[in-house]
Every structure is written in C-alpha cells, then in structure tokens.
Design a protein around this motif. Structure first.
Motif, PDB file in Angstrom:
ATOM      1  N   UNK A  12       6.713 -26.114 -14.186  1.00 41.55           N
ATOM      2  CA  UNK A  12       6.780 -24.840 -14.346  1.00 41.55           C
ATOM      3  C   UNK A  12       7.470 -24.302 -13.181  1.00 41.55           C
ATOM      4  N   UNK A  13       7.939 -22.989 -13.053  1.00 41.19           N
ATOM      5  CA  UNK A  13       8.700 -22.424 -11.817  1.00 41.19           C
ATOM      6  C   UNK A  13       7.842 -22.209 -10.785  1.00 41.19           C
ATOM      7  N   UNK A  14       6.698 -21.883 -11.095  1.00 41.24           N
ATOM      8  CA  UNK A  14       5.486 -21.839  -9.946  1.00 41.24           C
ATOM      9  C   UNK A  14       5.486 -23.206  -9.133  1.00 41.24           C
ATOM     10  N   UNK A  15       5.478 -24.243  -9.914  1.00 41.99           N
ATOM     11  CA  UNK A  15       5.313 -25.558  -9.347  1.00 41.99           C
ATOM     12  C   UNK A  15       6.334 -26.088  -8.611  1.00 41.99           C
ATOM     13  N   UNK A  16       7.676 -25.995  -9.373  1.00 42.91           N
ATOM     14  CA  UNK A  16       8.949 -26.242  -8.704  1.00 42.91           C
ATOM     15  C   UNK A  16       8.980 -25.531  -7.498  1.00 42.91           C
ATOM     16  N   UNK A  17       8.815 -23.893  -7.296  1.00 39.96           N
ATOM     17  CA  UNK A  17       9.011 -23.556  -6.123  1.00 39.96           C
ATOM     18  C   UNK A  17       8.329 -23.973  -5.118  1.00 39.96           C
ATOM     19  N   UNK A  18       6.795 -24.505  -5.237  1.00 42.50           N
ATOM     20  CA  UNK A  18       6.172 -24.645  -4.147  1.00 42.50           C
ATOM     21  C   UNK A  18       6.386 -26.092  -3.668  1.00 42.50           C
ATOM     22  N   UNK A  19       6.937 -27.177  -4.634  1.00 41.70           N
ATOM     23  CA  UNK A  19       7.687 -28.236  -4.407  1.00 41.70           C
ATOM     24  C   UNK A  19       8.872 -28.151  -3.420  1.00 41.70           C
ATOM     25  N   UNK A  20       9.560 -26.931  -3.686  1.00 41.75           N
ATOM     26  CA  UNK A  20      10.820 -26.650  -3.000  1.00 41.75           C
ATOM     27  C   UNK A  20      10.447 -26.406  -1.571  1.00 41.75           C
ATOM     28  N   UNK A  21       9.479 -25.448  -1.486  1.00 39.34           N
ATOM     29  CA  UNK A  21       8.874 -24.989   0.026  1.00 39.34           C
ATOM     30  C   UNK A  21       8.324 -26.318   0.673  1.00 39.34           C
ATOM     31  N   UNK A  22       7.544 -27.196   0.028  1.00 39.26           N
ATOM     32  CA  UNK A  22       7.058 -28.445   0.528  1.00 39.26           C
ATOM     33  C   UNK A  22       8.322 -29.326   1.118  1.00 39.26           C
ATOM     34  N   UNK A  23       9.381 -29.475   0.223  1.00 41.25           N
ATOM     35  CA  UNK A  23      10.526 -30.273   0.644  1.00 41.25           C
ATOM     36  C   UNK A  23      11.208 -29.494   1.969  1.00 41.25           C
ATOM     37  N   UNK A  24      11.413 -28.008   1.768  1.00 42.91           N
ATOM     38  CA  UNK A  24      12.061 -27.401   2.887  1.00 42.91           C
ATOM     39  C   UNK A  24      11.230 -27.557   4.341  1.00 42.91           C
ATOM     40  N   UNK A  25       9.888 -27.529   4.131  1.00 42.41           N
ATOM     41  CA  UNK A  25       8.935 -27.761   5.331  1.00 42.41           C
ATOM     42  C   UNK A  25       9.290 -29.182   6.011  1.00 42.41           C
ATOM     43  N   UNK A  26       9.109 -29.989   5.278  1.00 43.43           N
ATOM     44  CA  UNK A  26       9.303 -31.638   5.455  1.00 43.43           C
ATOM     45  C   UNK A  26      10.511 -32.113   6.134  1.00 43.43           C
ATOM     46  N   UNK A  27      11.829 -31.277   5.526  1.00 46.12           N
ATOM     47  CA  UNK A  27      12.869 -31.416   6.310  1.00 46.12           C
ATOM     48  C   UNK A  27      13.304 -30.707   7.575  1.00 46.12           C
ATOM     49  N   UNK A  28      12.427 -29.759   7.835  1.00 50.34           N
ATOM     50  CA  UNK A  28      12.479 -28.880   8.995  1.00 50.34           C
ATOM     51  C   UNK A  28      11.605 -29.598  10.045  1.00 50.34           C
ATOM     52  N   UNK A  29      10.693 -30.589   9.892  1.00 52.42           N
ATOM     53  CA  UNK A  29       9.798 -31.106  10.860  1.00 52.42           C
ATOM     54  C   UNK A  29      10.354 -32.408  10.930  1.00 52.42           C
ATOM     55  N   UNK A  30      10.853 -33.061  10.155  1.00 55.65           N
ATOM     56  CA  UNK A  30      11.465 -34.625  10.213  1.00 55.65           C
ATOM     57  C   UNK A  30      12.927 -34.770   9.930  1.00 55.65           C
ATOM     58  N   UNK A  31      13.513 -35.727  10.607  1.00 53.97           N
ATOM     59  CA  UNK A  31      14.906 -35.903  10.411  1.00 53.97           C
ATOM     60  C   UNK A  31      14.922 -36.431   8.917  1.00 53.97           C
ATOM     61  N   UNK A  32      16.249 -36.238   8.256  1.00 55.12           N
ATOM     62  CA  UNK A  32      16.157 -36.646   6.810  1.00 55.12           C
ATOM     63  C   UNK A  32      16.004 -38.020   6.543  1.00 55.12           C
ATOM     64  N   UNK A  33      16.384 -38.867   7.422  1.00 59.12           N
ATOM     65  CA  UNK A  33      16.257 -40.360   7.068  1.00 59.12           C
ATOM     66  C   UNK A  33      14.652 -40.849   7.138  1.00 59.12           C
ATOM     67  N   UNK A  34      13.833 -39.907   7.782  1.00 58.48           N
ATOM     68  CA  UNK A  34      12.548 -40.023   7.901  1.00 58.48           C
ATOM     69  C   UNK A  34      11.649 -39.421   6.872  1.00 58.48           C
ATOM     70  N   UNK A  35      12.199 -38.461   6.129  1.00 62.56           N
ATOM     71  CA  UNK A  35      11.433 -37.648   5.103  1.00 62.56           C
ATOM     72  C   UNK A  35      11.176 -38.828   3.784  1.00 62.56           C
ATOM     73  N   UNK A  36       9.930 -38.531   3.489  1.00 60.85           N
ATOM     74  CA  UNK A  36       9.622 -39.511   2.311  1.00 60.85           C
ATOM     75  C   UNK A  36       8.982 -38.785   0.992  1.00 60.85           C
ATOM     76  N   UNK A  37       9.134 -37.590   1.119  1.00 59.11           N
ATOM     77  CA  UNK A  37       8.517 -36.895   0.255  1.00 59.11           C
ATOM     78  C   UNK A  37       9.339 -37.062  -1.160  1.00 59.11           C
ATOM     79  N   UNK A  38       8.453 -37.086  -2.152  1.00 64.32           N
ATOM     80  CA  UNK A  38       9.117 -37.134  -3.570  1.00 64.32           C
ATOM     81  C   UNK A  38       9.591 -35.874  -4.049  1.00 64.32           C
ATOM     82  N   UNK A  39      10.955 -35.767  -4.655  1.00 57.56           N
ATOM     83  CA  UNK A  39      11.288 -34.645  -5.460  1.00 57.56           C
ATOM     84  C   UNK A  39      10.572 -34.661  -6.722  1.00 57.56           C
ATOM     85  N   UNK A  40      10.872 -33.534  -7.447  1.00 58.42           N
ATOM     86  CA  UNK A  40      10.317 -33.170  -8.662  1.00 58.42           C
ATOM     87  C   UNK A  40      10.661 -34.470  -9.513  1.00 58.42           C
TER      88      UNK A  40
END
Length: 153
Positions: A12-40
């Motif tokens: 759903x667009x709502x869920x994909x948008x929430x996951x993008x916010x999650x990804x953006x937050x993780x990338x803002x807090x951690x170096x890319x090589x240390x981000x282990x979130x799963x994309x959609x």
C-alpha cells in the motif's frame, strides 16, 4: 476504535511511505554500511512476516519478524510515526511480535539496532522486555555502530 495489528503485504502507498521514512531515519542515524534495515522487497521475502499497526484507520507503525531457520527469530523494521512516539505503540508491536514468536515455538528472539544515542529509546524498550546484549548473530559482523540483543523465550 481499538488498535489493530494485521499482517501486511508491503504494497500500500501508506505502508511504502512509512517504510521510506524508516529507511531515511536509519540512514540519518547510521553510516550506510552499518544500516541493516530491510527495504520493501526484503520485507516481502517468504521468511519475513510484516505487520502494520492501525489506530482509528490511520497507519501508526509497523514491525516484522524474520525466521532465522534455526528455531529463532529476528525482530525487524520496528517503526512508529514520529509524532506518535512515547504513546506505547512500539511496545504493543513488540508484544505482538513476541507473542507470535512464542506461537511459532521459537526458542529465542534476536535483534540488531544502532549503538548511537538516537537509538537509545529503542534499546531501553528492548531492555525492559528482557532483551540482553550479545554478540553478532546470523550474517552480522562486529560493528561499532551496531548492538545486538537476544531474549530467550
């Protein structure tokens, strides 16, 4: 209307948008090589179950459980909308995931989260539910930007 937690197909667009916010937050807090979130796409893997959390027909958060194929699971993609944090939604999702892990007869749950100050609230929630710090598990490697936690069930 009570909170509803339901299996989500991550389309759903709502869920994909929430996951993008999650990804953006993780990338803002951690170096890319240390981000282990799963994309959609990763969350759609057969070994991952994703839940969305709804309050009065509004998406408020999500969480996931990855089957580690050894009788244990990994907590993934825990996220609550920023304006709703501190209201217990994250705890509700974690309780749901723990209950499902118990239903699946997992012997333990694991998780990886950041070691930085921005992840302290999440670590405190996990600690309050009996998660303890451990070494890397699965395919993770020792990383100063990550902490690993474990909870027997």
């Amino acid at each position: 209307m009570p909170i509803e937690i339901k299996v989500d197909d991550v389309s759903s667009p709502d869920m994909l948008a929430l996951l993008q916010v999650h990804a953006d937050l993780m990338l803002s807090l951690s170096p890319p090589g240390s981000c282990h979130f799963l994309p959609a796409e990763g969350l759609r893997s057969p070994d991952v179950t994703v839940w969305s959390m709804w309050d009065d027909r509004s998406l408020v958060g999500c969480g996931a459980l990855k089957d580690l194929s050894d009788g244990t699971g990994e907590v993934k993609s825990m996220h609550t909308k920023s304006d709703l944090r501190g209201q217990g939604y994250g705890r509700r999702m974690l309780e749901h995931i723990m209950m499902e892990a118990g239903r699946r007869n997992y012997s333990a749950l694991y998780l990886e989260t950041g070691s930085m100050v921005g992840f302290l609230p999440a670590r405190r929630i996990y600690e309050s539910y009996g998660f303890r710090y451990c070494g890397p598990f699965g395919d993770y490697a020792l990383d100063p930007n990550s902490v690993f936690m474990h909870r027997p069930l």
